[in-house]
Design a protein around this motif. Structure first.
Motif, mmCIF file in Angstrom:
data_model
loop_
_atom_site.group_PDB
_atom_site.id
_atom_site.type_symbol
_atom_site.label_atom_id
_atom_site.label_comp_id
_atom_site.label_asym_id
_atom_site.label_seq_id
_atom_site.Cartn_x
_atom_site.Cartn_y
_atom_site.Cartn_z
ATOM 1 N N PRO A 35 31.887 33.187 35.477
ATOM 2 C CA PRO A 35 33.088 33.979 35.776
ATOM 3 C C PRO A 35 33.770 33.520 37.064
ATOM 4 O O PRO A 35 34.997 33.489 37.149
ATOM 5 C CB PRO A 35 32.549 35.406 35.903
ATOM 6 C CG PRO A 35 31.324 35.420 35.057
ATOM 7 C CD PRO A 35 30.732 34.043 35.224
ATOM 8 N N THR A 59 40.038 39.339 32.819
ATOM 9 C CA THR A 59 39.392 40.363 32.010
ATOM 10 C C THR A 59 40.425 40.982 31.083
ATOM 11 O O THR A 59 41.529 41.311 31.504
ATOM 12 C CB THR A 59 38.794 41.461 32.908
ATOM 13 O OG1 THR A 59 37.813 40.860 33.755
ATOM 14 C CG2 THR A 59 38.152 42.562 32.094
ATOM 15 N N CYS A 61 40.635 44.133 28.564
ATOM 16 C CA CYS A 61 39.901 45.334 28.198
ATOM 17 C C CYS A 61 40.756 46.271 27.337
ATOM 18 O O CYS A 61 41.668 46.913 27.843
ATOM 19 C CB CYS A 61 39.444 46.054 29.460
ATOM 20 S SG CYS A 61 38.372 47.453 29.137
ATOM 21 N N PRO A 68 35.385 45.532 27.825
ATOM 22 C CA PRO A 68 36.095 44.252 27.794
ATOM 23 C C PRO A 68 35.794 43.441 26.534
ATOM 24 O O PRO A 68 34.644 43.320 26.114
ATOM 25 C CB PRO A 68 35.572 43.530 29.037
ATOM 26 C CG PRO A 68 35.138 44.626 29.949
ATOM 27 C CD PRO A 68 34.588 45.700 29.048
ATOM 28 N N LEU A 71 36.119 38.161 28.995
ATOM 29 C CA LEU A 71 35.844 38.115 30.429
ATOM 30 C C LEU A 71 36.077 36.700 30.929
ATOM 31 O O LEU A 71 36.016 35.742 30.153
ATOM 32 C CB LEU A 71 34.405 38.541 30.713
ATOM 33 C CG LEU A 71 34.083 40.008 30.469
ATOM 34 C CD1 LEU A 71 32.585 40.248 30.524
ATOM 35 C CD2 LEU A 71 34.798 40.878 31.494
ATOM 36 N N GLY A 96 43.537 45.335 32.503
ATOM 37 C CA GLY A 96 42.713 44.358 33.208
ATOM 38 C C GLY A 96 43.327 42.981 33.325
ATOM 39 O O GLY A 96 42.913 42.186 34.162
ATOM 40 N N CYS A 97 44.317 42.671 32.493
ATOM 41 C CA CYS A 97 44.894 41.328 32.517
ATOM 42 C C CYS A 97 46.297 41.358 33.125
ATOM 43 O O CYS A 97 46.914 42.416 33.254
ATOM 44 C CB CYS A 97 44.919 40.730 31.117
ATOM 45 S SG CYS A 97 45.571 41.803 29.849
#
Length: 109
Positions: A35, A59, A61, A68, A71, A96-97
């Motif tokens: 990651p 991420t 989600c 998620p 990732l 998340g993105c």
């Protein structure tokens, strides 16, 4: 037991109106790098469908279920893209993105 009761009694939420979420079946993550490498690596935003086969750099989600689907460091698969599109079509939201509409996805360059 408490979580099971809440899940059963509040399957549809007032926030999203989504009665059921799509299944994660078939979404086995394929890790291409750590990651950290993906998060700090050279990135570019590409069309979601063009991201298939690339290495995700953020991420992604979907809600529901709030787990998620992608990732940083995972390969973007056709199954993951189809799942995310299905969640959107059912009224779910993506968080998340950088682009929560999922028109684009950040991948390693």
């Amino acid at each position: 037991a408490g979580v099971a009761t809440l899940s059963r009694d509040y399957k549809a939420t007032a926030q999203t109106g989504v009665a059921e979420c799509s299944s994660f079946v078939g979404l086995t993550p394929e890790v291409a790098c750590t990651p950290r490498e993906a998060f700090y690596g050279q990135q570019l935003a590409v069309d979601l469908e063009a991201a298939i086969g690339g290495v995700c750099a953020e991420t992604v989600c979907p809600y529901p279920p709030g787990i998620p689907a992608l990732l940083p460091g995972e390969l973007v698969t056709a199954a993951a893209v189809a799942y995310l599109r299905q969640v959107q079509a059912q009224g779910g939201v993506i968080s998340g993105c950088a682009d929560e509409t999922l028109a684009t996805l950040r991948v390693l360059a």
